[in-house]
Motif scaffolding. Structure first.
Motif, PDB file in Angstrom:
ATOM      1  N   ALA A  92      -6.267   5.446   4.759  1.00 53.17           N
ATOM      2  CA  ALA A  92      -6.628   6.428   5.651  1.00 53.17           C
ATOM      3  C   ALA A  92      -7.033   5.979   7.093  1.00 53.17           C
ATOM      4  O   ALA A  92      -6.571   6.133   7.987  1.00 53.17           O
ATOM      5  N   LEU A  93      -7.840   4.776   6.970  1.00 57.04           N
ATOM      6  CA  LEU A  93      -8.397   3.835   7.940  1.00 57.04           C
ATOM      7  C   LEU A  93      -7.085   3.421   8.616  1.00 57.04           C
ATOM      8  O   LEU A  93      -6.835   3.200  10.057  1.00 57.04           O
ATOM      9  N   ALA A  94      -6.108   2.854   7.654  1.00 59.89           N
ATOM     10  CA  ALA A  94      -4.968   2.181   8.332  1.00 59.89           C
ATOM     11  C   ALA A  94      -4.049   3.098   9.198  1.00 59.89           C
ATOM     12  O   ALA A  94      -3.584   3.000  10.335  1.00 59.89           O
ATOM     13  N   LEU A  95      -4.085   4.359   8.682  1.00 60.47           N
ATOM     14  CA  LEU A  95      -3.369   5.488   9.216  1.00 60.47           C
ATOM     15  C   LEU A  95      -3.845   5.895  10.818  1.00 60.47           C
ATOM     16  O   LEU A  95      -3.422   6.065  11.563  1.00 60.47           O
ATOM     17  N   LEU A  96      -5.184   6.090  10.455  1.00 53.84           N
ATOM     18  CA  LEU A  96      -5.939   6.253  11.591  1.00 53.84           C
ATOM     19  C   LEU A  96      -5.687   5.264  12.762  1.00 53.84           C
ATOM     20  O   LEU A  96      -5.617   5.571  13.786  1.00 53.84           O
ATOM     21  N   TYR A  97      -5.680   4.227  12.410  1.00 53.50           N
ATOM     22  CA  TYR A  97      -5.467   3.012  13.236  1.00 53.50           C
ATOM     23  C   TYR A  97      -3.992   2.801  13.855  1.00 53.50           C
ATOM     24  O   TYR A  97      -3.817   2.810  15.053  1.00 53.50           O
ATOM     25  N   GLU A  98      -3.092   3.038  13.095  1.00 55.75           N
ATOM     26  CA  GLU A  98      -1.626   3.387  13.490  1.00 55.75           C
ATOM     27  C   GLU A  98      -1.643   4.359  14.580  1.00 55.75           C
ATOM     28  O   GLU A  98      -0.851   4.259  15.694  1.00 55.75           O
ATOM     29  N   MET A 131       0.863  -1.153   0.079  1.00 57.17           N
ATOM     30  CA  MET A 131       0.043   0.055  -0.020  1.00 57.17           C
ATOM     31  C   MET A 131       1.156   1.260   0.147  1.00 57.17           C
ATOM     32  O   MET A 131       1.893   1.348   0.704  1.00 57.17           O
ATOM     33  N   ALA A 132       0.676   2.084  -0.994  1.00 59.36           N
ATOM     34  CA  ALA A 132       1.407   3.511  -0.800  1.00 59.36           C
ATOM     35  C   ALA A 132       1.005   4.295   0.065  1.00 59.36           C
ATOM     36  O   ALA A 132      -0.038   4.459   0.312  1.00 59.36           O
ATOM     37  N   ARG A 146     -12.429  12.070   7.088  1.00 59.85           N
ATOM     38  CA  ARG A 146     -12.962  12.126   5.840  1.00 59.85           C
ATOM     39  C   ARG A 146     -12.642  11.185   4.574  1.00 59.85           C
ATOM     40  O   ARG A 146     -13.567  10.820   3.811  1.00 59.85           O
ATOM     41  N   SER A 147     -11.517  11.083   4.726  1.00 59.49           N
ATOM     42  CA  SER A 147     -11.126  10.069   3.595  1.00 59.49           C
ATOM     43  C   SER A 147     -11.429   8.930   4.006  1.00 59.49           C
ATOM     44  O   SER A 147     -11.937   8.016   3.001  1.00 59.49           O
ATOM     45  N   ASP A 178     -11.446   5.480   1.647  1.00 62.26           N
ATOM     46  CA  ASP A 178     -10.062   5.248   1.608  1.00 62.26           C
ATOM     47  C   ASP A 178      -9.529   4.299   2.499  1.00 62.26           C
ATOM     48  O   ASP A 178      -9.358   4.831   3.876  1.00 62.26           O
ATOM     49  N   ALA A 179      -9.281   3.153   2.384  1.00 63.81           N
ATOM     50  CA  ALA A 179      -8.866   2.103   3.280  1.00 63.81           C
ATOM     51  C   ALA A 179      -7.285   2.658   3.754  1.00 63.81           C
ATOM     52  O   ALA A 179      -7.293   2.082   5.006  1.00 63.81           O
TER      53      ALA A 179
END
Length: 186
Positions: free
Chosen positions: A23-29, A1-2, A14-15, A20-21
């Motif tokens: 964005a969910l990964a970043l929010l999770y991190e 994933m880029a 919002r993403s 935007d999956a």
């Protein structure tokens, strides 16, 4: 994933709402550690806490579009996590776990508050915390384990800030009284 440049939590949410999956990964991190610590405190079981965390992130994925921006994203996330935990744990009706149960969290990149509480495991302080009513222990978990400001704790619990302060005050007083009673009896 880029990976793209990380924006603020509002931008990420919002993403997520736009599908935007990444964005969910970043929010999770960014927030999974603190949310997991809170859920572990509520559930008392690592596997159950992990399952509730996954339920929480699925709920975030599904309901990100409903976020109105009236609260901080972190506050909203803890609210979602709390609802998911209460839905899951209502069937079990299990009490909040002992402070000593946090000892195994130290290997999860715990923050200073978590490490202090974990280090207190098995001590008179931990035993005194374990004697607190659930509503006082939940405030302690949000303030000292999750590290939320009092205003955010109030929003997560849907109670006034004054009530959070009162519960925290009573929890501290009860712990101090318990410790004093233990010293006198020794």
């Amino acid at each position: 994933m880029a990976r793209r440049a990380a924006g603020g939590d509002d931008d990420l949410l919002r993403s997520v709402a736009a599908g935007d999956a990444g964005a969910l990964a970043l929010l999770y991190e960014r927030h999974a550690g603190a949310v997991f610590g809170y859920l572990l405190r509520l559930a008392g079981d690592r596997m159950v806490a992990e399952e509730i965390l996954q339920d929480t992130m699925l709920a975030v994925w599904r309901s990100a579009g409903a976020f109105e921006g009236r609260a901080k994203v972190t506050t909203w996330l803890f609210g979602v996590a709390r609802r998911q935990a209460h839905n899951r744990l209502r069937l079990r009706a299990a009490p909040l776990p002992a402070a000593a149960d946090l000892l195994d969290r130290a290997d999860q990149g715990a923050g200073p508050e978590e490490l202090a509480i974990a280090a207190a495991g098995g001590t008179p302080v931990a035993a005194a915390i374990d004697l607190l009513p659930d509503h006082h222990r939940e405030v302690i978990a949000l303030v000292f384990v999750a590290g939320l400001p009092l205003a955010d704790v109030a929003e997560v619990l849907a109670i006034p800030v004054g009530t959070v302060k009162s519960r925290l005050h009573h929890a501290r007083a009860a712990v101090a009284a318990q410790l004093t009673a233990q010293e006198v009896s020794e």
